[in-house]
Design a protein around this motif. Structure first.
Motif: not given
Lengths: 220, 644
Positions: A130-144
Motif C-alpha cells: 500500500k505504501l508503495n502504491w501511495a508513493f507511486n501516486l506521489y511520484d509523478l514522473n515515476k523516477d523513484g
C-alpha cells in the motif's frame, strides 16, 4: 496524412454534414469504428491475479460496467465519476494523478483488469504494498523519488478538492506549509527529495499513518 | 451524488489512500457496513409482474418507500417477495429511477396516475430528468387548468370585504360573477347592436317625399332616430362613467384601447349637440358621424375572438409591414412598366403612373374589375406577369399571419407568457438545488452530528459508560435516516477534511468568516494556539449562536460557551478553542465542536484536565471517534492551553 489544403476544401461540406468533428479531425463513422469494446479476460484469472473473492469481483465489475459500458475508463470519465463524490471543490487534478497511477500501461485508458489489480493492492495488499502504491501516486514522473515540486502539486490537488467554502478560510500557502511539514517529517537526509526507502521507513514508524492505511480494508 | 456512481464509491474511498501519508491529523473511523446484506436480490411483485433487483440498488434512496424500512410492510412471508398492488407500467419508471438515478416520465402515461404513483413511492417529481421535465410540467399545467376551468363555474363565492368599487369592477370585467353583471353585459350589448343598426338604417331610402325624391329614413323620421341615438349615447355615457369610477387605476383605464373607443363612440353626439346651430361646421359634423361606426368595436369586450384578432394584428406587425412593403414595391414596378407599355396605344386609360396603380392593385389581388385593360401586346404580357406575381406576393406572408393567430389563440387558452417565465425560473432553481443537494447533505449531516463511531471502536480510552447504551440506540436511529452509502460518502469527505486540516462549510458561514477575516489581519494559517485570553472570534460565536435546537443536547455547547475561550495566535486565525475539548464531554458533534477540533485534537488528554466542565445536560453522546486518535505522537501543532 491529408494535406492541409485538402482539409480546408473538405471542411465546409463536412461541417455542414455534422458528422465531422473539427476538434479531433475524425468523422462520426471513424469514431464508431475505433470505439473500444473491451472485455475482461475472465473471472477466474482475475481471482487468481488479485486478492478479491469471486463475489467481490462480481460486485466491482457490475459497478464498473454500469458507468463504462465500453469496458475501459478514459481520463474524462474517470474525472467526472470522481467529481461526483466531491461536489464542493475541483477534484480534477487529483483524479488526473489517480488516473496516472491506475494506468499502469500508460496508454490513456484503464481496463477493468488494471482497475481491479490496483484496487487489490490498495485494499488487500500488505502494508508495504500500500505504501508503495501511495508513493507511486506521489511520484509523478515515476523516477523513484518524490521532489518538492511533485509533492506540492499533489498537495494542491488535494486542497483543491476542498473548494472555496472552508473553515478556516483557505490560505494560499496552506498547501505549501503542508508540503514543508511533510518533507520535514519524511526527508531524513535532507536532500530535498523523498525516496521510497525514506518514505517507507517514516511511515512504518508513524502509528497514525499505519492505522489509517488499514481503514479502508473493509470497503468492498 | 448520482446513484449510478454509487457503485464507484468503494473506488473513491480506496483512492483516499493517497491522502493518508500526507495527513497530519488522525482519520475518523469508517462506518461499518453490513456487507452480508448488501448483495441480496429482492423480488418486487407489482400486481403480478415480478421485478427483481439488488437490495443495494434500492438502498440508494433511503427516503423513499422502497429504500427505507417502509417496504417491510409490504413483505409477503410465504412467497418471500414484496407485493405492491399498483400499476406495473408506471412502476417500471420508478424502478429505473433507482437503477439509473434518473426519473423519466413516459409520454403515454396519464399525468395524474403518474403523480399518484410517485406520491405512493415517496419520490418527489422535481427530480425528473431534464429530458422529460418540460413535458411533465406542460402536461401538469394543462391538467391543472382543465380542472380549474371546471371549477370556475362553482367559484361564485365572492371574497369577503370587497368594496363597492371593487365589486363593480369585478362585475364589469367578469360578467359571470353575478346576475347583475350579466344583465348589464347583455343590455350594453343590445344597445350597441341597436345603435349600429340605427346608423345603418338611417341611410336606407324609405319612401318618397312629396318632392318625388327619395329620402333616407333618417331624414324622414328625424325625431325617432334622434331619440334612439340619445338613448344609446346615454347608456354608453353612463357605462363609461361607471367603468371610470370602478377602475382601480383610473389613469391606466383612460389610456386603454377600449376606453378610447368608448369615448370616440359617444363624442360625436355631444359635439353635435353643441354645434347644431353653426352652419359652417355642419359639414364637419356630418363627417363626425362616421365615427359613430366605431361603436361596433365595443363588441370586442363581448367577444374573446375579436380581442385575439386585434392582438394578433398587433403582434404580426412585422409580417404585415413586410406584406405592405413588398406589395408597394411590386405595385410601383408594375405600374411604371404598364404605363410605359401602354403609352403608345391611343385612348389608353393608363394616363399616368398613379393611375396605373389602380390597375396594378386590382390585378395583383386577382380582382380584375376590367375598368382598365391593357391593349398593346407588351402591355398584355406584362399584365399577365403582374397577375401571376401578385398571387405569390400575397400568398407568402399570409400563412405567417394565420399561424400567428392560431398560436396566440392557443396560448391565450393555456398559459400566459408570464407563467412560462416563472416555470423557467423554477427550473433553474430546481437544478441549482439538486446540485447543491449533495454538498448540503454533507454539511447538514455534519451539523446534526451524524458521525457515530464509538460502539465499534475499542481503543477509545474515554468511553463513557453512559454513552454506550444510548449510542446504540442512536446508531439505530442514525441508520434509519442515512443510508450506508451516504455515511460512507460522508466519511470520505471527513477524511479529506482531516487531511487538509480545513472544514467544509456553508457559503453563508464562509462569507461571514471571510468578512471577519477582513476586519482583522490574518496572514497565515498556522493553527498553533498560544495561551491567551481574549475576545473570542466572532466566527465561532456566531456559529454557536446559530446552533439548531432540534438536538436535545444542543444546549450542551451553549452552556459551554461562556467559558474561557482562548484566542488563537494572532498570526493564526479565527480558530477558537473553548476549553471543553475533553473527549469526556463531547456532545453529539455540533458544528461548534467541529470548529475546535483542529486545535483540540492535538491536545494530550492530560493537558486538558485543567478545565473539566460539568455539563448540565446528561450527555446522550457518542464519543467522538476522533478522540481515540489523539494518542498519536505525530502532532504538527502543539497546543498550549491556558490556565483558567
Amino acid at each position: 496524412m491529408k494535406s492541409r489544403s485538402q482539409d480546408q476544401s473538405l471542411s465546409d461540406s463536412r461541417e455542414l454534414d455534422r458528422s465531422y468533428d473539427p476538434l479531433t479531425g475524425s468523422t462520426a463513422d471513424d469514431e464508431e469504428l475505433s470505439a473500444v469494446r473491451y472485455r475482461p479476460e475472465g473471472l477466474d484469472p482475475l481471482v487468481q491475479k488479485t486478492n478479491f473473492s469471486r463475489r467481490e469481483l462480481q460486485v466491482l465489475y457490475r459497478g464498473f460496467k454500469n458507468e463504462c459500458p465500453s469496458g475501459v475508463v478514459n481520463e474524462e470519465t474517470f474525472k467526472s465519476i470522481y467529481s461526483q463524490f466531491f461536489p464542493h471543490g475541483d477534484s480534477s487534478m487529483y483524479a488526473h494523478f489517480l488516473f496516472e497511477a491506475f494506468d499502469t500501461r500508460n496508454n490513456g485508458s484503464v481496463t477493468f483488469e488494471d482497475f481491479v489489480v490496483s484496487l487489490s493492492i490498495i485494499l488487500r495488499g500488505s502494508i508495504t504494498d500500500k505504501l508503495n502504491w501511495a508513493f507511486n501516486l506521489y511520484d509523478l514522473n515515476k523516477d523513484g523519488c518524490v521532489t518538492r515540486e511533485e509533492m506540492t502539486e499533489i498537495m494542491h490537488s488535494i486542497y483543491d478538492m476542498m473548494g472555496k467554502y472552508t473553515y478556516p478560510c483557505m490560505e494560499d500557502n496552506a498547501p505549501k506549509e503542508h508540503v514543508d511539514n511533510f518533507f520535514q517529517k519524511m526527508d531524513k537526509n535532507n536532500d530535498g527529495v523523498v525516496t521510497i526507502e525514506e518514505f517507507l521507513e517514516t511511515c512504518q514508524k508513524d502509528e497514525s499513518i499505519m492505522q489509517s492505511m488499514h481503514m479502508f480494508d473493509s470497503v468492498i | 451524488m448520482a446513484a449510478g456512481v454509487a457503485a464507484w464509491l468503494p473506488f473513491a474511498r480506496a483512492a483516499a489512500i493517497g491522502w493518508m501519508p500526507v495527513a497530519n491529523l488522525p482519520m475518523p473511523v469508517a462506518p461499518a457496513g453490513k456487507n452480508k446484506r448488501q448483495d441480496e436480490m429482492i423480488i418486487l411483485n407489482v400486481s403480478g409482474r415480478r421485478f427483481e433487483t439488488w437490495r443495494n440498488t434500492l438502498d440508494r434512496y433511503p427516503d423513499t418507500l422502497l429504500g427505507s424500512s417502509e417496504k417491510e410492510f409490504f413483505y409477503n412471508e410465504e412467497t418471500k417477495e414484496y407485493f405492491f398492488d399498483r400499476d406495473p407500467d408506471v412502476f417500471r419508471s420508478v424502478l429505473n429511477f433507482y437503477r439509473t438515478g434518473k426519473l423519466h416520465y413516459p409520454r403515454y402515461e396519464c399525468i395524474s396516475s403518474y403523480d399518484e404513483e410517485l406520491a405512493f413511492f415517496g419520490i418527489i417529481s422535481e427530480i425528473i430528468g431534464d429530458c422529460c421535465y418540460e413535458e411533465y410540467k406542460d402536461r401538469k399545467r394543462e391538467n391543472a387548468e382543465r380542472l380549474m376551468d371546471d371549477q370556475e363555474d362553482n367559484k361564485d363565492a365572492k371574497p369577503p370585504n370587497m368594496t363597492c368599487r371593487e365589486t363593480m369592477w369585478r362585475a364589469f370585467e367578469n360578467p359571470h360573477t353575478s346576475t347583475m353583471a350579466l344583465v348589464f353585459y347583455y343590455v350594453t350589448g343590445f344597445f350597441i347592436a341597436v345603435s349600429v343598426i340605427t346608423n345603418v338604417v338611417e341611410t336606407v331610402p324609405c319612401g318618397t317625399s312629396p318632392n318625388q325624391k327619395e329620402v333616407p329614413c333618417g331624414e324622414r323620421y328625424t325625431v325617432a332616430f334622434f331619440c334612439m341615438d340619445t338613448a344609446c349615447v346615454m347608456i354608453f355615457t353612463v357605462e363609461y362613467l361607471m367603468r371610470l369610477f370602478a377602475a382601480p387605476s383610473r389613469y391606466r383605464f383612460m389610456r386603454s384601447v377600449m376606453s378610447i373607443i368608448d369615448v370616440v363612440a359617444i363624442l360625436p353626439y355631444y359635439i353635435g349637440l353643441v354645434m347644431t346651430d353653426n352652419e359652417d361646421v355642419s359639414g364637419a359634423f356630418v363627417t363626425l358621424r362616421v365615427f359613430r361606426v366605431f361603436r361596433i368595436f365595443k363588441f370586442s369586450r363581448h367577444s374573446q375572438g375579436l380581442r385575439i384578432l386585434g392582438y394578433t394584428l398587433k403582434s404580426c406587425a412585422s409580417e404585415l409591414g413586410f406584406l405592405l412593403f413588398s406589395l408597394t414595391m411590386a405595385i410601383i414596378i408594375f405600374a411604371t412598366v404598364m404605363f410605359y407599355a401602354e403609352k403608345g396605344s391611343s385612348s389608353s386609360k393608363f394616363t399616368s403612373i398613379p393611375a396605373s396603380f389602380w390597375y396594378t392593385i386590382v390585378t395583383m389581388t386577382t380582382l380584375g374589375y376590367g375598368d382598365m385593360v391593357p391593349k398593346t401586346i407588351a402591355g398584355k404580357i406584362f399584365g399577365s406577369i403582374c397577375s401571376l406575381s401578385g398571387v405569390l406576393v400575397i400568398a407568402l406572408p399570409v400563412p405567417v399571419i394565420v399561424s400567428n393567430f392560431s398560436r396566440i389563440y392557443h396560448q391565450n387558452q393555456r398559459a400566459d407568457k408570464r407563467r412560462a417565465q416563472k416555470m423557467q425560473k423554477a427550473r433553474l432553481a430546481r437544478i441549482r438545488i439538486s446540485k447543491q443537494g449533495t454538498s448540503n447533505a454533507f454539511l447538514h449531516s455534519k451539523r446534526n452530528g451524524l458521525f457515530s463511531e464509538a460502539p465499534e471502536f475499542t481503543q477509545l480510552p474515554y468511553k463513557m459508560n453512559l454513552s454506550e447504551q444510548s449510542s446504540t440506540e442512536e446508531d439505530q436511529r442514525l441508520n434509519k435516516s442515512t443510508s450506508l452509502l451516504e455515511s460512507q460518502h460522508h466519511h470520505l469527505l471527513h477524511c479529506l477534511e482531516k487531511t487538509t486540516n480545513h472544514e467544509f462549510v456553508d457559503q453563508q458561514y464562509y462569507q461571514q468568516s471571510y468578512l471577519e477575516a477582513g476586519l482583522q489581519n490574518y496572514p497565515s494559517r498556522s493553527p498553533s494556539l498560544s495561551s491567551r485570553d481574549g475576545v473570542s472570534g466572532t466566527c465561532c460565536t456566531r456559529r454557536s449562536k446559530k446552533q439548531h435546537a432540534p438536538l436535545q443536547n444542543a444546549s450542551g455547547p451553549a452552556h459551554m460557551q461562556p467559558l474561557t475561550q482562548v484566542h488563537a495566535h494572532p498570526r493564526g486565525l479565527q480558530e477558537l478553542s473553548t476549553i471543553h475539548i475533553q473527549p469526556l464531554s463531547t456532545s453529539r458533534s455540533s458544528l461548534n465542536m467541529r470548529v475546535d477540533e483542529p486545535a483540540s485534537l492535538n491536545c494530550q488528554s492530560s493537558q486538558i484536565t485543567t478545565a473539566i466542565i460539568s455539563i448540565p445536560t446528561p450527555p446522550v453522546t457518542t464519543s467522538d471517534g476522533d478522540a481515540h486518535l489523539r494518542a498519536g505522537p505525530a502532532h504538527q501543532n502543539v497546543v498550549k492551553v491556558s490556565a483558567l
